[in-house]
Enzyme design. Structure first.
Site, PDB file in Angstrom:
ATOM      1  NE  ARG A 197      -9.303 -47.871 -25.459  1.00 51.43           N
ATOM      2  CZ  ARG A 197      -8.826 -49.098 -25.607  1.00 51.43           C
ATOM      3  NH1 ARG A 197      -9.649 -50.109 -25.860  1.00 51.43           N
ATOM      4  NH2 ARG A 197      -7.530 -49.325 -25.521  1.00 51.43           N
TER       5      ARG A 197
ATOM      6  CG  ASN B  14      -7.650 -43.753 -18.875  1.00 50.61           C
ATOM      7  OD1 ASN B  14      -6.990 -43.468 -19.858  1.00 50.61           O
ATOM      8  ND2 ASN B  14      -8.972 -43.896 -18.917  1.00 50.61           N
TER       9      ASN B  14
ATOM     10  CG  HIS C  39      -7.956 -47.702 -21.572  1.00 51.37           C
ATOM     11  ND1 HIS C  39      -9.330 -47.696 -21.689  1.00 51.37           N
ATOM     12  CD2 HIS C  39      -7.560 -48.946 -21.960  1.00 51.37           C
ATOM     13  CE1 HIS C  39      -9.744 -48.872 -22.126  1.00 51.37           C
ATOM     14  NE2 HIS C  39      -8.690 -49.659 -22.295  1.00 51.37           N
ATOM     15  CB  CYS C  40      -8.655 -41.747 -23.118  1.00 53.81           C
ATOM     16  SG  CYS C  40      -9.571 -41.831 -21.575  1.00 53.81           S
ATOM     17  CB  ALA C  41      -4.215 -41.693 -25.754  1.00 53.21           C
TER      18      ALA C  41
END
Length: 360
Positions: free
Chosen positions: A107, A299, A350-352
């Site tokens: 992300r 997230n 979400h970060c991944a």
């Protein structure tokens, strides 16, 4: 879910008349618009994860296989032994491409894809620098460039340093951002908030930027907005509500400040925002977690036909978050995954992930 209601309809028409998007500008689609693919990255053994790397890899493989049920998934992995390990873990439903990475946070490291008039896609490279030099990521600094070359998508070099988790869009010209992660001397030395806003508008096609304060130095991202507030449709924002059981803390203050800003804000089309809170789980119900553990349902990731969000073991809070997101994203399945190893690194689903939007 309906957009915000209850304010004067004449006022609404006046604001809509004032909204005059530049037809020559780029367009950043909202996450819930159709995807051509989702990108993920395979954290290599010997990375900063140390002995936790196998558990983190299992989390990423589980996420990749789940998303591949709904849309194409491209997983970046390298060197060669990691590429082989990723293929074994993910199976034939996931495309693995030999692009070396230092970690899984695509992300922030990957390109942000915008649409040009005429339906041409371009990828914005925000020059990832390890969240303001907090960590060294030589391969990740080249991920945006290398992935765009692999896809044959034109690269746009942003005039600022930022990460994909530091802004949220409604797909209609509005951005949500946290000042703490952008107006930062380690990312954008000497740049004012106004200068950074102008560049965000230029490369992402935004016409309005809503700033919340965030907080610097409490986590490696300096408070990315995707753990504070998320658009779920134009005019509707999901807001993370921290655990209150032990009394106010720094994250409670971040939440209260963000809520105050969002209650008064208008989006690019002049609408007031409807806020929907999603409460964090009870930390005493999810077991012993590290100091960096991200226990936020916000997230999550919206893919074609599905919302994928974490579950933490607080059954009541897990069910409540899933139910809320089911209401906010009608017509999509809701899938909950345990990603405790990834969470220990201060990030989430979400970060991944990073989406590649369909070219209209």
């Amino acid at each position: 879910m309906a957009a915000a209601t209850g304010w004067n309809r004449i006022e609404e028409r006046e604001w809509e008349n004032m909204y005059m998007p530049d037809e020559a500008a780029v367009h950043l689609p909202a996450e819930w618009r159709p995807h051509a693919a989702t990108y993920l990255a395979w954290p290599p053994a010997g990375s900063l994860w140390g002995g936790q790397a196998p558990a983190v890899q299992r989390d990423i493989a589980r996420l990749a296989r789940t998303l591949a049920e709904y849309e194409p998934v491209t997983l970046l992995a390298g060197p060669a032994e990691e590429e082989k390990r990723a293929r074994r873990a993910c199976g034939t439903s996931v495309e693995v491409v030999p692009i070396p990475v230092d970690d899984l946070w695509i992300r922030d490291t990957g390109p942000v894809t915008v649409i040009r008039p005429g339906a041409a896609r371009e990828g914005v490279d925000f020059h990832f620098n390890g969240w303001g030099g907090k960590q060294r990521h030589p391969h990740d600094a080249e991920v945006a460039r290398n992935l765009l070359r692999h896809e044959g998508i034109a690269r746009v070099s942003a005039g600022i340093t930022a990460e994909g988790g530091s802004f949220e869009t409604d797909g209609e010209g509005t951005l949500l951002v946290a000042e703490s992660s952008l107006v930062d001397p380690d990312r954008n030395p000497g740049r004012t908030r106004d200068e950074i806003e102008r560049e965000l508008k230029r490369v992402l096609g935004a016409t309005r930027v809503i700033w919340v304060a965030g907080v610097r130095g409490e986590d490696i991202t300096d408070c990315h907005v995707d753990t504070v507030a998320r658009f779920v449709e134009p005019g509707v924002v999901a807001l993370n509500r921290p655990w209150h059981g032990d009394g106010p803390d720094v994250w409670t203050r971040v939440y209260e400040q963000a809520r105050g800003v969002l209650e008064e804000a208008r989006d690019a089309r002049g609408r007031r925002l409807e806020l929907v809170e999603i409460a964090e789980p009870d930390p005493y119900a999810i077991g012993d977690r590290g100091q960096e553990f991200l226990a936020s349902y916000l997230n999550y990731y919206v893919a074609n036909g599905v919302v994928v969000l974490p579950c933490f073991g607080d059954r009541r809070a897990d069910d409540r978050a899933a139910g809320t997101l089911r209401e906010l994203h009608p017509g999509r399945e809701v899938r909950q995954l345990r990603i405790d190893a990834v969470g220990e690194g201060g990030g989430g689903i979400h970060c991944a992930t990073q989406q590649l939007p369909v070219a209209p």
